[in-house]
Structures are given as C-alpha cells and as structure tokens.
Write a protein that holds these residues in place. Structure first.
Motif, PDB file in Angstrom:
ATOM      1  N   GLU A  84       0.834  -1.208   0.000  1.00  0.00           N
ATOM      2  CA  GLU A  84       0.000   0.000   0.000  1.00  0.00           C
ATOM      3  C   GLU A  84       0.870   1.261   0.000  1.00  0.00           C
ATOM      4  O   GLU A  84       0.625   2.202  -0.756  1.00  0.00           O
ATOM      5  N   ILE A  85       1.878   1.273   0.852  1.00  0.00           N
ATOM      6  CA  ILE A  85       2.775   2.438   0.923  1.00  0.00           C
ATOM      7  C   ILE A  85       3.561   2.564  -0.375  1.00  0.00           C
ATOM      8  O   ILE A  85       3.645   3.645  -0.973  1.00  0.00           O
ATOM      9  N   ARG A  86       4.116   1.461  -0.846  1.00  0.00           N
ATOM     10  CA  ARG A  86       4.927   1.505  -2.074  1.00  0.00           C
ATOM     11  C   ARG A  86       4.111   2.038  -3.250  1.00  0.00           C
ATOM     12  O   ARG A  86       4.571   2.896  -3.996  1.00  0.00           O
ATOM     13  N   GLU A  87       2.890   1.529  -3.415  1.00  0.00           N
ATOM     14  CA  GLU A  87       2.051   1.996  -4.520  1.00  0.00           C
ATOM     15  C   GLU A  87       1.737   3.482  -4.396  1.00  0.00           C
ATOM     16  O   GLU A  87       1.796   4.225  -5.374  1.00  0.00           O
ATOM     17  N   ALA A  88       1.406   3.922  -3.193  1.00  0.00           N
ATOM     18  CA  ALA A  88       1.041   5.326  -2.981  1.00  0.00           C
ATOM     19  C   ALA A  88       2.207   6.258  -3.268  1.00  0.00           C
ATOM     20  O   ALA A  88       2.035   7.297  -3.910  1.00  0.00           O
ATOM     21  N   VAL A  89       3.397   5.907  -2.792  1.00  0.00           N
ATOM     22  CA  VAL A  89       4.520   6.843  -2.904  1.00  0.00           C
ATOM     23  C   VAL A  89       5.220   6.786  -4.251  1.00  0.00           C
ATOM     24  O   VAL A  89       5.881   7.751  -4.632  1.00  0.00           O
ATOM     25  N   THR A  90       5.073   5.681  -4.984  1.00  0.00           N
ATOM     26  CA  THR A  90       5.746   5.604  -6.285  1.00  0.00           C
ATOM     27  C   THR A  90       4.831   5.966  -7.447  1.00  0.00           C
ATOM     28  O   THR A  90       5.301   6.120  -8.568  1.00  0.00           O
TER      29      THR A  90
END
Length: 189
Positions: A84-90
């Motif tokens: 979730e974090i990776r998708e949001a920030v990238t």
C-alpha cells in the motif's frame, strides 16, 4: 519515467561523497522538531515541501499534501515497505536513479536539482538509499522551504530551511569523504 543513469552497476565515477563512520553519530540527532501527526506538521509548512523517505511521503499524501519533491526507495528501517505504501509513494514517479547506501552520487544530486527547479511535483525513486539526500536538499532548497525526513521509531523531522540550517549542512557535507568540489558544482550548478 526517466532514468538518470545508464549502467546497471554503480559506476565509480558517479560516486561523489561517502559518509565516514566518524560522522554517523551526528546524523542520529534530529535536525529539527519531531512530529508524529502529519496534519499538525503541515500547519507549519509555508512554501515548497521536500519529503525524504517512503513512510514520511506516505503520511503527507494521506494528509492531503503531495510533496513538491519526494525521494523514496521502497524501504523503511532497511526492510521493504508494504504494498500500500509503495504503490502510494511511487505513483507518478518521474525520475529513477541509483544511489548506493551511505553515499551521495552524481545521479541523485542531479535528480534533486532537476526536481527542485521544476514547477511540477516530482517523485524520485531511488534504487539504493535516499536517506542522506536530506542534507543537500536543505542546502539547495529555497529559504522557508520545508524538508521532512523520518526519525526511526520517533516520527517526522521538520526542517524549515534557513541560512543557519544551510551553513550547518554545508559544514557536515564538507566532512564527508570524496569529491566535495564536484559535489558543490553539481548541487549549486
């Protein structure tokens, strides 16, 4: 997405500065106040916002503010961030660079300069490590800009850029090992 480097291996000529072991303890002290609430932190932001780190960037996005410049590497405390974090920030990452751990290389310094000079929000996806980029970001950001980075297990450090902060970071970066002259040429162009 553009890549700033052309070789899959870290090239020696891309190396600018290396963090000496003797300076590591100085970087453990926060350079500004620590905040755990992104909404409260954002109340003190008046100007460009530079975020260094995946979790910091994620919390700022969740609070409704896309950083003007974000540097992320898909990791937190040396482990991968969750999907979730990776998708949001990238999402929308526009520059991809390599930067070895404990170093500041040519590609990441060039990417930082480019990101700071554009009017569009820019996310720099770093293959390697982005933590040290907070230091040149403080030097290169305009007066009054906010540089926010993570302090492990404590929260987000908020540095409002002033001449005093710039001087402190310059002094610290001068004590790194490597080609400081070339580093300053690239950073200050």
């Amino acid at each position: 997405m553009t890549r700033d480097d052309t070789d899959d291996a870290f090239a020696d000529d891309d190396q600018l500065l290396v963090l000496p072991d003797a300076l590591r303890h100085e970087l453990k002290e926060p350079m500004g106040p620590i905040e755990t609430d992104a909404d409260r932190l954002l109340e003190g932001v008046d100007g460009p916002l530079i975020a260094v780190g995946d979790v910091v960037t994620y919390h700022l996005l969740q609070a409704g503010r896309r950083p003007d410049v974000a540097l992320v590497d898909g990791r937190t405390k040396r482990t991968e961030v969750d999907a979730e974090i990776r998708e949001a920030v990238t999402e929308g990452a526009s520059i991809e660079v390599r930067n070895p751990p404990a170093e500041l290389g040519v590609p990441v310094v060039r990417a930082l300069r480019r990101a700071l000079s554009t009017g569009d929000p820019t996310t720099i996806l770093v293959d390697g490590e982005e933590d040290l980029v907070a230091l040149p970001a403080i030097v290169a950001a305009p007066e009054g800009a906010s540089v926010v980075y993570g302090q492990p297990d404590e929260g987000m450090v908020h540095v409002t850029v002033t001449d005093d902060h710039r001087a402190e970071m310059r002094d610290l970066l001068e004590r790194f090992e490597g080609d400081t002259e070339r580093f300053w040429e690239l950073l200050e162009g």
